[in-house]
Design an enzyme around this catalytic site. Structure first.
Site, PDB file in Angstrom:
ATOM      1  N   TYR A 147       0.829  -1.208   0.000  1.00  0.00           N
ATOM      2  CA  TYR A 147       0.000   0.000   0.000  1.00  0.00           C
ATOM      3  C   TYR A 147       0.866   1.262   0.000  1.00  0.00           C
ATOM      4  CZ  TYR A 147      -4.236  -2.662   1.338  1.00  0.00           C
ATOM      5  OH  TYR A 147      -5.299  -3.520   1.384  1.00  0.00           O
ATOM      6  N   LYS A 198       6.100 -13.859   2.811  1.00  0.00           N
ATOM      7  CA  LYS A 198       6.078 -14.746   1.643  1.00  0.00           C
ATOM      8  C   LYS A 198       7.507 -14.727   1.099  1.00  0.00           C
ATOM      9  CE  LYS A 198       4.069 -17.322  -1.477  1.00  0.00           C
ATOM     10  NZ  LYS A 198       3.768 -18.739  -1.173  1.00  0.00           N
ATOM     11  N   ASP A 231       0.516 -18.318   2.763  1.00  0.00           N
ATOM     12  CA  ASP A 231      -0.404 -19.353   2.273  1.00  0.00           C
ATOM     13  C   ASP A 231      -0.598 -20.442   3.330  1.00  0.00           C
ATOM     14  OD1 ASP A 231       2.303 -19.742   1.804  1.00  0.00           O
ATOM     15  OD2 ASP A 231       2.028 -21.005   0.052  1.00  0.00           O
ATOM     16  N   ASP A 255      -4.327  -7.694   5.825  1.00  0.00           N
ATOM     17  CA  ASP A 255      -5.697  -7.305   5.441  1.00  0.00           C
ATOM     18  C   ASP A 255      -6.507  -8.562   5.133  1.00  0.00           C
ATOM     19  OD1 ASP A 255      -7.850  -5.649   4.681  1.00  0.00           O
ATOM     20  OD2 ASP A 255      -7.261  -5.794   2.587  1.00  0.00           O
ATOM     21  N   ASP A 259      -9.546 -10.505   7.632  1.00  0.00           N
ATOM     22  CA  ASP A 259     -10.916 -10.811   7.198  1.00  0.00           C
ATOM     23  C   ASP A 259     -11.235 -12.283   7.467  1.00  0.00           C
ATOM     24  OD1 ASP A 259     -11.274  -8.221   6.266  1.00  0.00           O
ATOM     25  OD2 ASP A 259     -12.218  -8.861   4.410  1.00  0.00           O
TER      26      ASP A 259
HETATM   27  N1  GGG Z   1     -13.920   0.406   8.040  1.00  0.00           N
HETATM   28  C1  GGG Z   1     -13.028  -0.172   7.121  1.00  0.00           C
HETATM   29  C2  GGG Z   1     -13.271   0.217   5.707  1.00  0.00           C
HETATM   30  O1  GGG Z   1     -14.089   1.047   5.398  1.00  0.00           O
HETATM   31  N2  GGG Z   1     -12.549  -0.414   4.811  1.00  0.00           N
HETATM   32  C3  GGG Z   1     -12.680  -0.129   3.433  1.00  0.00           C
HETATM   33  C4  GGG Z   1     -11.708  -0.875   2.573  1.00  0.00           C
HETATM   34  O2  GGG Z   1     -11.992  -1.099   1.415  1.00  0.00           O
HETATM   35  N3  GGG Z   1     -10.571  -1.256   3.103  1.00  0.00           N
HETATM   36  C5  GGG Z   1      -9.591  -1.949   2.404  1.00  0.00           C
HETATM   37  C6  GGG Z   1      -8.284  -1.871   3.116  1.00  0.00           C
HETATM   38  O3  GGG Z   1      -8.218  -1.243   4.151  1.00  0.00           O
HETATM   39  O4  GGG Z   1      -7.325  -2.457   2.631  1.00  0.00           O
END
Ligand code: GGG
Length: 367
Positions: A147, A198, A231, A255, A259
């Protein structure tokens, strides 16, 4: 008879509220009501909340989700409470970079902290896995890596069109996040850290992570640590959740892993985040992990628990540990009651019903 009145000094915290898009508006309203209820109950602190209308509606009106120097407008706040960003009719890379990352990067909120555990009354989709098996904190590097924002696209539309996204890893950036993760692991009972990379395929930046991990580990002899490839980590999270405690990974890897972690703990609707500036040179930002969820926006059924938990992290950060603990107890009493489960948890409760129950717990609690 003379009366002796004791004057209590009430501390005021300045909070920036940025609900953003979609259900962000609904859950931030709930979160602020919970924070005000806690302040009222405590009587020793209060919140001065400033609302920012930043988000996709502003982009459609004015061409930008927030002002160009908007991060500077946040500098004097004690903390930021953020909802969500993203809309179905605007490309996600514009909204994410236009708001969330446009705050995290300038404010150098480099440590993204994501606790995951199975709250009372919530069932993991993993058979037989309980709160004793899954209690993790994922630390996401939040300022560079995949990022970094470096890269570009040229020769548009031509056969040799080229697009690059550079994953940038600096020794400073890697060392500070790994050190942060070791310190966090050291503060937890199991003193256990897993470093995810990785480094078999990505042979430069990820090998720097391996090298720095070994160096920093020498300063934490009481922390047990190991390394995993990302992985293999997904398999371990599903098959051996008990073997994990604190986890650190790059911006993108964490990220994805967080999730997965949220889903394994029952729902992404309950998962919180702190975007921390650990040196406290700028305000930190607290937000639920979930996005704007336009499929349920306006229906009044968004789960506010992720925001409540994020608000508890905010309270901890500003030094109101008792109120943070009280909020966590209220959250647990709410999740323990199946009648207060929103549809993401398999119930039919509304955001309002859950919020009212949480506030009633705060107001009625004797602790
Ligand atoms: N509250 C978290 C949010 O709104 N995330 C939006 C999103 O697309 N996040 C992707 C990331 O943070 O990589």
């Amino acid at each position: 008879m003379s009366s002796l009145s004791v004057r209590v000094k009430v501390k005021t915290y300045k909070i920036a509220s940025i609900p953003g898009d979609g259900i962000g508006v609904e859950v931030i309203d709930a979160g602020l009501r919970a924070l005000h209820a806690l302040a009222e109950r405590a009587g020793t602190f209060q919140f001065d909340v400033t609302h920012f209308d930043w988000g996709t509606d502003r982009y459609k009106r004015e061409g930008a989700l927030m002002p160009a120097d908007g991060a500077q407008d946040l500098i004097d706040f004690d903390a930021i409470l953020f909802g969500a960003v993203g809309a179905p009719d605007v490309p996600d890379h514009l909204t994410l970079w236009g708001l969330r990352l446009n705050i995290c990067q300038p404010l150098d909120q480099y440590a993204n902290v994501r606790p995951t555990r199975i709250l009372p009354g919530i069932k993991s989709p993993l058979a037989g896995v309980t709160d004793k098996d899954l209690d993790w904190v994922i630390v996401r590097e939040n300022s560079e890596g995949e990022y970094s924002g470096q890269g570009g696209r040229s020769h548009r539309g031509q056969p040799h069109e080229v697009a690059t996204d550079m994953a940038v890893f600096t020794r400073t950036g890697v060392e500070r996040i790994i050190r942060f993760a070791f310190e966090l692991a050291q503060s937890r009972p199991r003193k256990k850290l897993t470093i995810v990379t990785k480094s078999n395929a990505q042979r430069h930046g990820m090998v720097l992570w391996d090298d720095v991990a070994r160096e920093v580990a020498a300063d934490f002899p009481d922390v047990t640590w190991d390394k995993m490839l990302v992985d293999a980590m997904t398999v371990r999270m599903v098959m051996q959740p008990q073997s994990l405690d604190t986890i650190v990974a790059t911006n993108l890897h964490a990220d994805v892993l967080s999730d997965l972690a949220a889903a394994l703990s029952g729902s992404i609707g309950v998962a919180p985040t702190a975007n921390l500036n650990p040196g406290r040179t700028t305000p930190s930002m607290f937000e639920p992990i979930h996005g704007s969820a336009f499929d349920i926006t306006g229906k009044g059924i968004a789960n506010p628990v992720g925001t409540f938990w994020s608000a508890a992290m905010l309270l901890e950060h500003i030094g109101e540990a008792d109120a943070a603990a009280q909020l966590m107890r209220a959250i647990e009493s709410v999740t323990a009651n199946q009648d207060l489960h929103t549809p993401d948890l398999g119930g039919d409760a509304t955001t309002e019903k859950v919020t009212k129950a949480l506030i009633a717990h705060i107001q009625g609690s004797n602790d």
